[in-house]
Design a protein around this motif. Structure first.
Motif, PDB file in Angstrom:
ATOM      1  N   VAL A  24       0.862  -1.178   0.000  1.00 40.39           N
ATOM      2  CA  VAL A  24       0.000   0.000   0.000  1.00 40.39           C
ATOM      3  C   VAL A  24       0.893   1.220   0.000  1.00 40.39           C
ATOM      4  O   VAL A  24       1.621   1.481   0.953  1.00 40.39           O
ATOM      5  N   ASP A  25       0.878   1.968  -1.097  1.00 43.77           N
ATOM      6  CA  ASP A  25       1.771   3.105  -1.296  1.00 43.77           C
ATOM      7  C   ASP A  25       1.040   4.387  -0.939  1.00 43.77           C
ATOM      8  O   ASP A  25       0.164   4.845  -1.681  1.00 43.77           O
ATOM      9  N   GLU A  26       1.380   4.953   0.190  1.00 47.73           N
ATOM     10  CA  GLU A  26       0.698   6.154   0.654  1.00 47.73           C
ATOM     11  C   GLU A  26       1.130   7.401  -0.115  1.00 47.73           C
ATOM     12  O   GLU A  26       0.553   8.469   0.041  1.00 47.73           O
ATOM     13  N   SER A  27       2.164   7.279  -0.962  1.00 49.17           N
ATOM     14  CA  SER A  27       2.647   8.438  -1.713  1.00 49.17           C
ATOM     15  C   SER A  27       1.919   8.611  -3.041  1.00 49.17           C
ATOM     16  O   SER A  27       2.222   9.529  -3.799  1.00 49.17           O
ATOM     17  N   ILE A  28       0.969   7.717  -3.344  1.00 48.60           N
ATOM     18  CA  ILE A  28       0.250   7.799  -4.619  1.00 48.60           C
ATOM     19  C   ILE A  28      -0.516   9.123  -4.694  1.00 48.60           C
ATOM     20  O   ILE A  28      -1.222   9.512  -3.762  1.00 48.60           O
ATOM     21  N   ARG A  29      -0.375   9.793  -5.831  1.00 48.12           N
ATOM     22  CA  ARG A  29      -0.922  11.130  -5.986  1.00 48.12           C
ATOM     23  C   ARG A  29      -2.435  11.127  -6.202  1.00 48.12           C
ATOM     24  O   ARG A  29      -3.016  10.134  -6.651  1.00 48.12           O
ATOM     25  N   THR A  30      -3.014  12.246  -5.881  1.00 50.33           N
ATOM     26  CA  THR A  30      -4.433  12.483  -6.167  1.00 50.33           C
ATOM     27  C   THR A  30      -4.519  13.499  -7.300  1.00 50.33           C
ATOM     28  O   THR A  30      -3.865  14.546  -7.254  1.00 50.33           O
ATOM     29  N   TYR A  31      -5.323  13.188  -8.318  1.00 49.24           N
ATOM     30  CA  TYR A  31      -5.447  14.050  -9.490  1.00 49.24           C
ATOM     31  C   TYR A  31      -6.846  14.663  -9.547  1.00 49.24           C
ATOM     32  O   TYR A  31      -7.811  14.081  -9.028  1.00 49.24           O
ATOM     33  N   PRO A  32      -6.978  15.826 -10.184  1.00 52.40           N
ATOM     34  CA  PRO A  32      -8.292  16.478 -10.291  1.00 52.40           C
ATOM     35  C   PRO A  32      -9.164  15.788 -11.332  1.00 52.40           C
ATOM     36  O   PRO A  32      -9.380  16.298 -12.443  1.00 52.40           O
ATOM     37  N   VAL A  33      -9.653  14.616 -10.987  1.00 56.19           N
ATOM     38  CA  VAL A  33     -10.457  13.802 -11.890  1.00 56.19           C
ATOM     39  C   VAL A  33     -11.872  13.696 -11.330  1.00 56.19           C
ATOM     40  O   VAL A  33     -12.054  13.436 -10.137  1.00 56.19           O
ATOM     41  N   GLN A  34     -12.861  13.906 -12.180  1.00 57.09           N
ATOM     42  CA  GLN A  34     -14.262  13.784 -11.774  1.00 57.09           C
ATOM     43  C   GLN A  34     -14.805  12.434 -12.224  1.00 57.09           C
ATOM     44  O   GLN A  34     -14.726  12.088 -13.403  1.00 57.09           O
ATOM     45  N   ILE A  35     -15.332  11.682 -11.278  1.00 55.75           N
ATOM     46  CA  ILE A  35     -15.834  10.338 -11.563  1.00 55.75           C
ATOM     47  C   ILE A  35     -17.344  10.319 -11.378  1.00 55.75           C
ATOM     48  O   ILE A  35     -17.875  10.841 -10.394  1.00 55.75           O
ATOM     49  N   SER A  36     -18.039   9.707 -12.337  1.00 51.75           N
ATOM     50  CA  SER A  36     -19.498   9.572 -12.216  1.00 51.75           C
ATOM     51  C   SER A  36     -19.924   8.212 -12.731  1.00 51.75           C
ATOM     52  O   SER A  36     -19.312   7.643 -13.639  1.00 51.75           O
ATOM     53  N   ASN A  37     -20.965   7.684 -12.127  1.00 53.98           N
ATOM     54  CA  ASN A  37     -21.556   6.419 -12.542  1.00 53.98           C
ATOM     55  C   ASN A  37     -22.280   6.623 -13.881  1.00 53.98           C
ATOM     56  O   ASN A  37     -22.922   7.646 -14.088  1.00 53.98           O
ATOM     57  N   LEU A  38     -22.182   5.662 -14.792  1.00 52.35           N
ATOM     58  CA  LEU A  38     -22.846   5.819 -16.086  1.00 52.35           C
ATOM     59  C   LEU A  38     -24.367   5.798 -15.977  1.00 52.35           C
ATOM     60  O   LEU A  38     -25.062   6.157 -16.921  1.00 52.35           O
ATOM     61  N   GLY A  39     -24.887   5.351 -14.838  1.00 50.12           N
ATOM     62  CA  GLY A  39     -26.320   5.462 -14.625  1.00 50.12           C
ATOM     63  C   GLY A  39     -27.109   4.214 -14.982  1.00 50.12           C
ATOM     64  O   GLY A  39     -26.569   3.208 -15.444  1.00 50.12           O
ATOM     65  N   ALA A  40     -28.431   4.313 -14.798  1.00 48.71           N
ATOM     66  CA  ALA A  40     -29.310   3.152 -14.882  1.00 48.71           C
ATOM     67  C   ALA A  40     -29.498   2.634 -16.296  1.00 48.71           C
ATOM     68  O   ALA A  40     -29.964   1.512 -16.482  1.00 48.71           O
ATOM     69  N   ALA A  41     -29.154   3.412 -17.309  1.00 49.39           N
ATOM     70  CA  ALA A  41     -29.258   2.914 -18.680  1.00 49.39           C
ATOM     71  C   ALA A  41     -28.246   1.817 -18.941  1.00 49.39           C
ATOM     72  O   ALA A  41     -28.464   0.938 -19.773  1.00 49.39           O
ATOM     73  N   VAL A  42     -27.118   1.855 -18.219  1.00 46.84           N
ATOM     74  CA  VAL A  42     -26.044   0.879 -18.392  1.00 46.84           C
ATOM     75  C   VAL A  42     -25.926  -0.049 -17.191  1.00 46.84           C
ATOM     76  O   VAL A  42     -25.823  -1.269 -17.339  1.00 46.84           O
ATOM     77  N   ASN A  43     -25.934   0.499 -15.993  1.00 53.23           N
ATOM     78  CA  ASN A  43     -25.727  -0.292 -14.784  1.00 53.23           C
ATOM     79  C   ASN A  43     -27.040  -0.780 -14.179  1.00 53.23           C
ATOM     80  O   ASN A  43     -28.090  -0.170 -14.364  1.00 53.23           O
ATOM     81  N   SER A  44     -26.936  -1.900 -13.450  1.00 55.14           N
ATOM     82  CA  SER A  44     -28.118  -2.519 -12.850  1.00 55.14           C
ATOM     83  C   SER A  44     -27.732  -3.138 -11.513  1.00 55.14           C
ATOM     84  O   SER A  44     -26.612  -2.965 -11.027  1.00 55.14           O
ATOM     85  N   SER A  45     -28.649  -3.892 -10.933  1.00 50.25           N
ATOM     86  CA  SER A  45     -28.358  -4.578  -9.670  1.00 50.25           C
ATOM     87  C   SER A  45     -27.378  -5.729  -9.869  1.00 50.25           C
ATOM     88  O   SER A  45     -26.819  -6.254  -8.906  1.00 50.25           O
ATOM     89  N   LEU A  46     -27.174  -6.147 -11.119  1.00 47.97           N
ATOM     90  CA  LEU A  46     -26.150  -7.157 -11.433  1.00 47.97           C
ATOM     91  C   LEU A  46     -24.787  -6.478 -11.511  1.00 47.97           C
ATOM     92  O   LEU A  46     -24.661  -5.278 -11.263  1.00 47.97           O
TER      93      LEU A  46
END
Length: 794
Positions: free
Chosen positions: A28-50
């Motif tokens: 576990v590398d605690e020096s790993i950088r954090t980048y200004p990246v925005q993450i979002s779920n693709l939503g219900a059209a693609v994702n499901s309970s599976l």
């Protein structure tokens, strides 16, 4: 047993959560950088309970294929596909049985043009080992029978996670065959000059480790490799890494950092050719269940620049789509770069070309004569897109006079979202829109008269005034501001209003009050609002003033501000209706006339029975194509119960006449009722606009916050939300983009507190897209907006 189950799961395209929950990266590398990246779920059209995982996107970013199923027995994994329709992905559909089978499929990987699919499968009759790589090819619009490439790609061991280069001649994959570094390794093979796969080579250090390296993705530049590993230092589970090919050696892998990586398993990094938007699989809080597919932007480690060249190959005379070979040569050296193919049904092609070079591309489709075009990208160093249609000709004896006409209405496309039926598809879709009222009335310099652009009524006309009759265009509604406010004051006598007149700071002070009194007079004489319900104030400059250093700012400060302690007076306009979504949104006709003596006159018609919906005519010359938006001259759509017919006629200079065969365009109507009865995919689209951001500020403000509170109950777990910021054209373009991003981010942050766990992403477009004409102050104010686009799957 543990090792066998783990390998089986990884190689067929997923991770067994129960078994890997206790696994972590080597360190576990605690020096790993954090980048200004925005993450979002693709939503219900693609994702499901599976579980949804292993996304693969075509080079143009229009089509997405992925695996859906379970990550534990019984797996029941199949491939599903979605296409990008505007801002959102369409409801995913299962691929046909030619690709899917009764056994398990996983790890799909599209070729750059989406016409070849590489994937892994188990327990098929022609399997060589425990998991094999397979290849399916698109022939026209149908997937052909799947083939096993055999040895040396597949062995009696495990092979999975294929990823192919843009030219289709290099294949990366994962295997546990002997000769690796330990566990699961990434291997590479190439097609030789006889189009046979060579013996695969282990990538070795520094890519492979004694742990597991999985889910490789080779970017379209052919030199940037993304993969997942638990053998390199990371945050836990499998992390995603990137390495660059420098000469003939891979660079030391770099962890792509937070937030793309998390303490859990993060895998299946995938990109379109543009390179800034990442699609990947992860198991994260707020998902739909198990593994979901996520979108991340911007990519902190983008690949090298490429050009996406796309278009069609057609018959030059009839414009009929052609199946053709497209050979790409380096124009400087003559070296062969790649051999691509246009789609046999649509004639479309997609070719990826590295920037910084000049290319000759030859389209060949016997018995047509080949056509070669030069494409110069020598000075280009950033991603780009270009379109070109190859028009091929035959050596043939032409008739004295011959006419024909074709159209591009197809039920399949590599390049755009297409309907599921050939012809015109009209789908009923519920649309909601929330439009705020800009509560400012603007005036000319040293002028207290209401400008002509504001709609004014007589007292008699106000008696039967109906807001629903106003045009849907935003500024048209705004110019009814005085009547909307006047009607609300008339209908609710308990509401009082404050009218504050202001100046630009250089005008006479008394003009501010005169402006407020002019608005009050209109409310009184036309709408019958008593003077004791209207409080009149004046001040030199507005409290929230625009900059007085520019003419535009001074113009914006010459106004009357309408305020009230009762929020209902300035409540936004809410519109809900059923709109007709057309696929395709427009059509293009391709006329062809051969006239030995020359054309005297020609005429084109689209009919529905006896009714002419579109017509065009001319003399001597005719256009290469004729566009149509499906509406007649009155803006009406065709009758969905009657097919369209179109034809072309011509007369040559000798008086000889000819007419094309009458051709038909079927119409498919999908009503709300039909979708409910047949349980067809359905969605609601909503747009909420927020304004009144103070000049150069990103604070949400009270009125915008009230709108968000009213909107929140409609945002369900099946809503996918895009928050998009805009600005006016005043000032520096880069600064405006940053300002619009801050405003969009502020709205997104507020929504996340109101509806936690929803799929939300934000972006700022600044002045790159001007929503309204900036000539007048109101256009600039409405440009200073954040729009919330919501897709809710039913």
């Amino acid at each position: 047993m543990f090792e066998a189950i783990m390998k089986r799961s990884v190689l067929t395209g997923c991770v067994v959560v129960a078994l890997l929950a206790g696994c972590s990266s080597a360190t576990v590398d605690e020096s790993i950088r954090t980048y200004p990246v925005q993450i979002s779920n693709l939503g219900a059209a693609v994702n499901s309970s599976l579980d949804e995982f292993s996304p693969s996107v075509t080079a143009n970013g229009r089509r997405l294929i992925f695996t859906r199923g379970h990550t534990r027995p019984p797996f029941n994994r199949d491939f599903w596909e979605s296409s990008l329709d505007g801002e959102f992905w369409t409801t995913a559909t299962r691929l046909p049985d030619r690709v899917n089978s009764e056994t398990n499929e996983g790890s799909p990987s599209f070729s750059a043009d989406g016409q070849t699919l590489y994937f892994a499968a188990t327990d098929r009759p022609d399997s060589h080992g425990k998991s094999d790589i397979y290849i399916a090819r698109l022939v026209g619009r149908e997937w052909a029978e799947v083939e096993n490439p055999g040895f040396p790609v597949n062995t009696r061991h495990w092979e999975s996670h294929p990823s192919t280069s843009a030219d289709g001649r290099t294949l990366y994959f994962v295997s546990d065959r002997p000769g690796g570094q330990g566990g699961l390794d990434i291997w590479v093979t190439w097609l030789d000059h006889e189009d046979k796969w060579r013996v695969p080579v282990n990538l070795g250090p520094p890519i492979n480790t004694s742990g597991d390296e999985v889910t490789p993705f080779i970017a379209q530049d052919g030199k940037t490799l993304y993969f997942a590993s638990d053998g390199h230092p990371g945050l836990g589970g499998t992390d995603m890494f990137v390495s660059r090919l420098v000469g003939d050696r891979w660079s030391k892998p770099t962890n792509v950092g937070r937030p793309l990586n998390s303490p859990d398993n993060d895998e299946f990094f995938s990109l379109a050719a543009e390179g800034s938007v990442v699609y990947f699989s992860s198991r994260r809080e707020g998902g739909f269940g198990g593994y979901d597919i996520y979108r991340a932007e911007p990519n902190p480690f983008p690949p090298g620049a490429v050009i996406v060249l796309s278009g069609t190959v057609r018959d030059a005379r009839t414009r009929t789509p052609l199946a053709a070979q497209l050979r790409v040569l380096d124009a400087m050296t003559g070296d062969s770069i790649s051999l691509q193919h246009s789609n046999a049904y649509s004639g479309e092609y997609i070719i990826i070309l590295p920037a910084g070079a000049v290319y000759n591309i030859t389209a060949t489709s016997p018995p047509y004569l080949p056509e070669t075009e030069l494409f110069d990208f020598l000075t280009q160093s950033v991603y780009g897109e270009q379109t070109h249609d190859f028009l091929l000709r035959k050596e043939e004896q032409l008739a004295a006079l011959e006419v024909s006409i074709t159209t591009d209405v197809l039920d399949f496309s590599l390049l755009r979202s297409a309907a599921s039926h050939a012809g015109l598809s009209i789908e009923e879709q519920v649309r909601r829109e929330t439009m705020p009222l800009l509560n400012y009335v603007f005036f000319g310099e040293n002028d207290a008269e209401l400008p002509e652009r504001y709609v004014r009524l007589s007292a008699e006309q106000s008696s039967d005034y109906d807001v629903r009759s106003i045009s849907e265009e935003t500024l048209s509604r705004y110019y009814h501001l005085l009547n909307i406010i006047g009607m609300r004051l008339r209908d609710d006598a308990s509401i009082t209003v404050t009218l504050t007149g202001t100046t630009d700071g250089s005008e006479a002070p008394e003009i501010a009050r005169m402006r407020a009194e002019r608005v009050a007079s209109y409310f009184n004489t036309v709408w019958g609002v008593a003077h004791d319900r209207m409080r009149i104030l004046s001040r030199a400059l507005p409290e929230a003033q625009s900059s007085s250093r520019s003419p535009e700012g001074r113009e914006e400060n010459r106004r009357v501000e309408i305020t009230s302690t009762d929020p209902s007076l300035l409540a936004p306009l809410h519109i809900e209706d059923v709109q007709h979504v057309l696929k395709p949104s427009s059509v293009r006709f391709y006329p062809s006339i051969v006239a030995e003596a020359g054309v005297d006159v020609w005429r084109f018609e689209v009919r529905q029975g006896a009714r002419v919906l579109r017509e065009s005519d001319g003399f001597a010359t005719w256009p290469d194509s004729i566009p149509w938006n499906w509406r007649d001259t009155e803006g009406k759509l065709p009758d969905p119960d009657v097919p369209l017919t179109f034809s072309l006629s011509a007369r040559d200079t000798r008086g000889q006449e000819a007419r094309s065969e009458e051709r038909e365009i079927p119409i498919h109507m999908v009503t709300l009722e039909r979708k409910q009865i047949e349980q067809l995919p359905d969605r609601t689209i909503e747009r909420i606009s927020l304004i009144l951001f103070d000049f150069d500020r990103a604070d949400i403000g009270t009125r915008n916050e009230q709108m968000l509170l009213a909107t929140a109950p409609r945002l369900t777990e099946k809503s996918t939300i895009l928050v998009r910021g805009y600005t006016d054209a005043i000032g520096n373009e880069e600064y405006n983009r940053a300002l619009s991003q801050r405003r969009a981010a502020a709205v997104k942050e507020k929504l996340q507190t109101l509806v936690p766990g929803r799929s939300i992403r934000s972006e700022g477009l600044g002045e790159s897209v001007l929503l309204f004409d900036n000539t007048y102050p109101e256009g600039r104010f409405y440009c200073r907006t954040v729009q919330i686009l919501v897709e809710t799957i039913k």
